[in-house]
Design an enzyme around this catalytic site. Structure first.
Site, PDB file in Angstrom:
ATOM      1  N   HIS A  52       0.846  -1.191   0.000  1.00 33.94           N
ATOM      2  CA  HIS A  52       0.000   0.000   0.000  1.00 33.94           C
ATOM      3  C   HIS A  52       0.885   1.246   0.000  1.00 33.94           C
ATOM      4  O   HIS A  52       2.114   1.151   0.156  1.00 33.94           O
ATOM      5  CB  HIS A  52      -0.947   0.023   1.201  1.00 33.94           C
ATOM      6  CG  HIS A  52      -0.274  -0.099   2.526  1.00 33.94           C
ATOM      7  ND1 HIS A  52       0.458   0.921   3.095  1.00 33.94           N
ATOM      8  CD2 HIS A  52      -0.182  -1.132   3.390  1.00 33.94           C
ATOM      9  CE1 HIS A  52       0.939   0.523   4.242  1.00 33.94           C
ATOM     10  NE2 HIS A  52       0.581  -0.730   4.458  1.00 33.94           N
TER      11      HIS A  52
HETATM   12  P1  TYD Z   1      -1.437  -2.590   8.042  1.00 31.80           P
HETATM   13  O1  TYD Z   1      -0.719  -1.312   8.133  1.00 31.80           O
HETATM   14  O2  TYD Z   1      -2.622  -2.675   7.102  1.00 31.80           O
HETATM   15  O3  TYD Z   1      -0.387  -3.740   7.692  1.00 31.80           O
HETATM   16  P2  TYD Z   1      -0.147  -4.481   6.297  1.00 31.80           P
HETATM   17  O4  TYD Z   1      -0.175  -3.423   5.259  1.00 31.80           O
HETATM   18  O5  TYD Z   1       1.171  -5.154   6.436  1.00 31.80           O
HETATM   19  O6  TYD Z   1      -1.281  -5.443   6.144  1.00 31.80           O
HETATM   20  O7  TYD Z   1      -1.912  -3.012   9.484  1.00 31.80           O
HETATM   21  C1  TYD Z   1      -2.557  -4.263   9.736  1.00 31.80           C
HETATM   22  C2  TYD Z   1      -3.675  -4.045  10.738  1.00 31.80           C
HETATM   23  O8  TYD Z   1      -3.165  -3.533  11.949  1.00 31.80           O
HETATM   24  C3  TYD Z   1      -4.730  -3.066  10.231  1.00 31.80           C
HETATM   25  O9  TYD Z   1      -5.979  -3.706  10.212  1.00 31.80           O
HETATM   26  C4  TYD Z   1      -4.761  -1.964  11.239  1.00 31.80           C
HETATM   27  C5  TYD Z   1      -3.895  -2.405  12.379  1.00 31.80           C
HETATM   28  N1  TYD Z   1      -2.965  -1.345  12.803  1.00 31.80           N
HETATM   29  C6  TYD Z   1      -3.297  -0.526  13.862  1.00 31.80           C
HETATM   30  O10 TYD Z   1      -4.374  -0.654  14.472  1.00 31.80           O
HETATM   31  N2  TYD Z   1      -2.406   0.433  14.273  1.00 31.80           N
HETATM   32  C7  TYD Z   1      -1.230   0.604  13.645  1.00 31.80           C
HETATM   33  O11 TYD Z   1      -0.418   1.508  14.049  1.00 31.80           O
HETATM   34  C8  TYD Z   1      -0.901  -0.208  12.518  1.00 31.80           C
HETATM   35  C9  TYD Z   1       0.388  -0.039  11.758  1.00 31.80           C
HETATM   36  C10 TYD Z   1      -1.791  -1.177  12.135  1.00 31.80           C
END
Ligand code: TYD
Length: 136
Positions: A52
């Protein structure tokens, strides 16, 4: 310090026979104020994280332990950075597609972010990202 392109940044390294020490201060060693820190760990072999871009958020990615690759796309071309040292990291500005992959066993990926977590700041569709990069 204003940087708008991805870059590897070397951090201070205090060498000591008792063990080395590295530190980061926001707006000094990296070009933004640190707002949030999170880390990715226990990644099963072959898994990919990220995939992303952020509309506004800037980040700094460090391989605190082990190694992994960060694949970036700026809307025009792809670049891969391999991170495997705890005293350097990759600055990634906003509007850069990024994906983390090839995690070694027991690797620990620390990410310093310029903003709170905000789902609406994510661009999760690559085609939408490319369109936004090219102003449509
Ligand atoms: P995400 O940033 O979407 O990770 P990836 O792109 O590797 O899948 O984060 C995964 C999940 O974690 C997302 O549903 C939201 C949660 N999250 C938080 O609640 N707080 C945070 O600071 C981060 C980075 C993620």
């Amino acid at each position: 310090m204003i940087k708008k392109t991805p870059a590897i940044i070397q951090l201070p390294k205090i060498l000591d026979d008792r063990g080395n020490l590295t530190f980061i201060e926001g707006n000094k060693h990296i070009p933004f104020e640190i707002h949030r820190t999170y880390w990715i760990y226990d990644v099963p072999g072959g898994e990919i994280r990220g995939g992303h871009a952020y509309k506004e958020l800037h980040e700094f990615i460090v391989a605190i332990s082990g190694s992994f690759d960060v694949e970036l796309h700026d809307g025009n071309e792809k670049t891969v950075f391999s991170l495997n040292r705890s005293y350097m990291g990759l600055y990634v500005p906003n509007m850069v597609w990024r994906q983390l992959q090839n995690f070694s066993t027991n690797s620990l990926c620390m990410i310093l972010a310029s903003e709170d977590y905000l789902a609406s700041d994510y661009i999760r569709d690559f085609k939408t990202f490319i369109k936004l990069c090219h102003g449509n």
